[in-house]
Write a protein that holds these residues in place. Structure first.
Motif, PDB file in Angstrom:
ATOM      1  N   UNK A   5       6.836 -54.280-128.808  1.00  0.00           N
ATOM      2  CA  UNK A   5       6.488 -53.342-129.863  1.00  0.00           C
ATOM      3  C   UNK A   5       4.996 -53.097-129.971  1.00  0.00           C
ATOM      4  N   UNK A   6       4.207 -53.790-129.168  1.00  0.00           N
ATOM      5  CA  UNK A   6       2.766 -53.596-129.199  1.00  0.00           C
ATOM      6  C   UNK A   6       2.404 -52.239-128.594  1.00  0.00           C
ATOM      7  N   UNK A   7       1.339 -51.612-129.099  1.00  0.00           N
ATOM      8  CA  UNK A   7       0.877 -50.365-128.480  1.00  0.00           C
ATOM      9  C   UNK A   7       0.554 -50.576-127.005  1.00  0.00           C
ATOM     10  N   UNK A   8       0.844 -49.565-126.198  1.00  0.00           N
ATOM     11  CA  UNK A   8       0.614 -49.664-124.758  1.00  0.00           C
ATOM     12  C   UNK A   8      -0.396 -48.624-124.314  1.00  0.00           C
ATOM     13  N   UNK A  20      -0.868 -44.236-110.181  1.00  0.00           N
ATOM     14  CA  UNK A  20      -2.229 -44.599-110.559  1.00  0.00           C
ATOM     15  C   UNK A  20      -2.869 -43.441-111.314  1.00  0.00           C
ATOM     16  N   UNK A  21      -4.130 -43.606-111.646  1.00  0.00           N
ATOM     17  CA  UNK A  21      -4.837 -42.615-112.449  1.00  0.00           C
ATOM     18  C   UNK A  21      -4.870 -41.248-111.770  1.00  0.00           C
ATOM     19  N   UNK A  22      -5.120 -41.249-110.482  1.00  0.00           N
ATOM     20  CA  UNK A  22      -5.188 -39.975-109.748  1.00  0.00           C
ATOM     21  C   UNK A  22      -3.831 -39.281-109.713  1.00  0.00           C
ATOM     22  N   UNK A  23      -2.758 -40.086-109.566  1.00  0.00           N
ATOM     23  CA  UNK A  23      -1.413 -39.509-109.552  1.00  0.00           C
ATOM     24  C   UNK A  23      -1.108 -38.811-110.874  1.00  0.00           C
ATOM     25  N   UNK A  24      -1.436 -39.496-111.956  1.00  0.00           N
ATOM     26  CA  UNK A  24      -1.164 -38.930-113.279  1.00  0.00           C
ATOM     27  C   UNK A  24      -1.969 -37.649-113.479  1.00  0.00           C
ATOM     28  N   UNK A  25      -3.227 -37.657-113.070  1.00  0.00           N
ATOM     29  CA  UNK A  25      -4.057 -36.458-113.198  1.00  0.00           C
ATOM     30  C   UNK A  25      -3.497 -35.315-112.369  1.00  0.00           C
ATOM     31  N   UNK A  26      -3.047 -35.618-111.154  1.00  0.00           N
ATOM     32  CA  UNK A  26      -2.518 -34.581-110.274  1.00  0.00           C
ATOM     33  C   UNK A  26      -1.238 -33.972-110.843  1.00  0.00           C
ATOM     34  N   UNK A  27      -0.291 -34.831-111.246  1.00  0.00           N
ATOM     35  CA  UNK A  27       0.985 -34.321-111.745  1.00  0.00           C
ATOM     36  C   UNK A  27       0.828 -33.555-113.059  1.00  0.00           C
ATOM     37  N   UNK A  28      -0.058 -34.030-113.913  1.00  0.00           N
ATOM     38  CA  UNK A  28      -0.194 -33.416-115.242  1.00  0.00           C
ATOM     39  C   UNK A  28      -1.112 -32.206-115.245  1.00  0.00           C
ATOM     40  N   UNK A  29      -1.959 -32.093-114.218  1.00  0.00           N
ATOM     41  CA  UNK A  29      -2.921 -31.002-114.180  1.00  0.00           C
ATOM     42  C   UNK A  29      -4.141 -31.256-115.043  1.00  0.00           C
ATOM     43  N   UNK A  30      -4.315 -32.486-115.531  1.00  0.00           N
ATOM     44  CA  UNK A  30      -5.482 -32.827-116.337  1.00  0.00           C
ATOM     45  C   UNK A  30      -6.636 -33.260-115.444  1.00  0.00           C
ATOM     46  N   UNK A  33     -11.222 -37.158-115.236  1.00  0.00           N
ATOM     47  CA  UNK A  33     -12.115 -37.750-116.236  1.00  0.00           C
ATOM     48  C   UNK A  33     -11.401 -37.885-117.590  1.00  0.00           C
ATOM     49  N   UNK A  34     -10.543 -36.922-117.891  1.00  0.00           N
ATOM     50  CA  UNK A  34      -9.774 -36.984-119.141  1.00  0.00           C
ATOM     51  C   UNK A  34      -8.806 -38.157-119.107  1.00  0.00           C
ATOM     52  N   UNK A  35      -8.093 -38.280-117.993  1.00  0.00           N
ATOM     53  CA  UNK A  35      -7.137 -39.385-117.845  1.00  0.00           C
ATOM     54  C   UNK A  35      -7.873 -40.721-117.880  1.00  0.00           C
ATOM     55  N   UNK A  36      -9.051 -40.763-117.268  1.00  0.00           N
ATOM     56  CA  UNK A  36      -9.828 -42.001-117.217  1.00  0.00           C
ATOM     57  C   UNK A  36     -10.195 -42.498-118.609  1.00  0.00           C
ATOM     58  N   UNK A  37     -10.529 -41.584-119.506  1.00  0.00           N
ATOM     59  CA  UNK A  37     -10.913 -41.978-120.870  1.00  0.00           C
ATOM     60  C   UNK A  37      -9.731 -42.571-121.633  1.00  0.00           C
ATOM     61  N   UNK A  38      -8.519 -42.181-121.230  1.00  0.00           N
ATOM     62  CA  UNK A  38      -7.325 -42.642-121.939  1.00  0.00           C
ATOM     63  C   UNK A  38      -6.664 -43.850-121.272  1.00  0.00           C
ATOM     64  N   UNK A  45      -3.025 -42.422-127.885  1.00  0.00           N
ATOM     65  CA  UNK A  45      -2.339 -41.335-128.586  1.00  0.00           C
ATOM     66  C   UNK A  45      -3.178 -40.767-129.730  1.00  0.00           C
ATOM     67  N   UNK A  46      -4.045 -41.592-130.292  1.00  0.00           N
ATOM     68  CA  UNK A  46      -4.922 -41.118-131.364  1.00  0.00           C
ATOM     69  C   UNK A  46      -6.085 -40.293-130.832  1.00  0.00           C
ATOM     70  N   UNK A  47      -6.346 -40.377-129.540  1.00  0.00           N
ATOM     71  CA  UNK A  47      -7.514 -39.721-128.951  1.00  0.00           C
ATOM     72  C   UNK A  47      -7.165 -38.453-128.161  1.00  0.00           C
ATOM     73  N   UNK A  48      -5.914 -38.328-127.764  1.00  0.00           N
ATOM     74  CA  UNK A  48      -5.527 -37.233-126.891  1.00  0.00           C
ATOM     75  C   UNK A  48      -5.289 -35.952-127.691  1.00  0.00           C
TER      76      UNK A  48
END
Length: 348
Positions: A5-8, A20-30, A33-38, A45-48
């Protein structure tokens, strides 16, 4: 709170997917650097931004589910803590296992907080008035329930007392649509549990507000006490008082969303009672004999005047009344069911 139940962080959610970070950026189109901050921030979720979250939800499995669960959990934990401070303990197992949507249950817990805190009457009435509807009613029913398995509160007595104290403030002379709805809802829930109400909640002189309050009291008491004489007195009252009959006819269709909730308590001339028919058929099968008598002698005849097809369910209605009526011991109820079935057969 368990580890599950802890925040992830975003990296923890996506690790099981092998992304990995690059995969998420590629699939999401973000931007990466945005993905890296999160990425390693458990409060991501409070920052996005809303648009970036939509991009992640639409491209990365598990994001939507986590976002929903996290939001519900955070609101739940805040409400549990606030209610505890007011002397009310939340039954977390009942909250978790209920078939009512969690959002409605959390709204009900927030309503309890407003009531026991004695918040400003206008704010309380505006909030509670939004519980006019089937799912919302089920949530409030769980809130006020004394059932240790299904009740949202371990001991709702403080809520009962606060509701009784609140009612006179809602029952003011100044016309307020929200206060009328809220008063009906509160008195209905309390009388449903107790089978009756204290003298503090007895309706004042006849009028639209007292008529709607009386309906809430009667419906709750019928469900809670199975008082056949009360159902008969209510029927006679509607015959004598047009405003009571008008509010009775308005209540079911707006409660089931066949008709729009209107502050002047009117319905359109043409109305198909599809959802109302479904609800009434459910109630015929599940509610006690006194409530059945109310349906047969009071509401269903009004509904048939409004919609002679009964939402296209006339045949189902006749069969349900025949089946239920055959098993009722009281002759008055059997005769009422039989007469109504005969009327319906003549309409088909």
């Amino acid at each position: 709170m368990t580890a599950d139940n802890e925040p992830k962080s975003l990296s923890e959610i996506t690790s099981d997917l092998g992304l990995n970070m690059s995969d998420v950026a590629m699939f999401s189109g973000l931007d990466e650097s945005t993905v890296s901050r999160l990425w390693d921030n458990s409060a991501w979720l409070d920052r996005i931004s809303g648009r970036s979250l939509q991009s992640l939800i639409s491209s990365i499995p598990g994001i939507a589910e986590y976002s929903m669960a996290h939001s519900l959990r955070r609101r739940r934990d805040a409400l549990v803590g606030d209610l505890h401070d007011e002397g009310l303990a939340v039954n977390l197992r009942a909250l978790r296992e209920s078939t009512v949507p969690q959002q409605h249950l959390l709204n009900a817990l927030e309503a309890a907080l407003h009531i026991v805190r004695g918040n400003a009457t206008q704010r309380v009435s505006s909030y509670i008035a939004r519980f006019w509807g089937r799912d919302q009613d089920r949530a409030l029913e769980a809130l006020y329930s004394l059932d240790s398995e299904q009740g949202l509160l371990d001991n709702p007595n403080r809520l009962f007392e606060s509701s009784v104290e609140l009612a006179p403030r809602l029952n003011r002379k100044t016309y307020s649509f929200h206060s009328i709805l809220a008063l009906n809802i509160l008195t209905h829930q309390v009388s449903k549990v107790t089978g009756a109400l204290s003298t503090e909640l007895e309706p004042p002189v006849p009028g639209r507000q007292s008529a709607f309050m009386m309906r809430g009291v009667v419906m709750g008491s019928l469900i809670g006490s199975n008082d056949l004489d009360l159902a008969e007195r209510y029927r006679r009252e509607l015959e004598r008082t047009p405003v009571y009959a008008a509010l009775e006819e308005w209540s079911f269709p707006t409660y089931t969303r066949d008709g729009r909730i209107s502050s002047d308590f009117t319905l359109p001339n043409s109305l198909l009672l599809r959802n109302t028919a479904r609800e009434v058929l459910r109630e015929i099968e599940s509610y006690n004999d006194a409530y059945l008598y109310y349906l047969v002698s009071t509401y269903i005849p009004l509904a048939l005047q409004r919609d002679a097809t009964f939402g296209g369910r006339l045949g189902d209605l006749a069969r349900a009344l025949e089946k239920r009526g055959a098993g009722v011991g009281d002759k008055r109820i059997r005769d009422a069911c039989g007469a109504l079935v005969k009327q319906i057969r003549g309409m088909a």
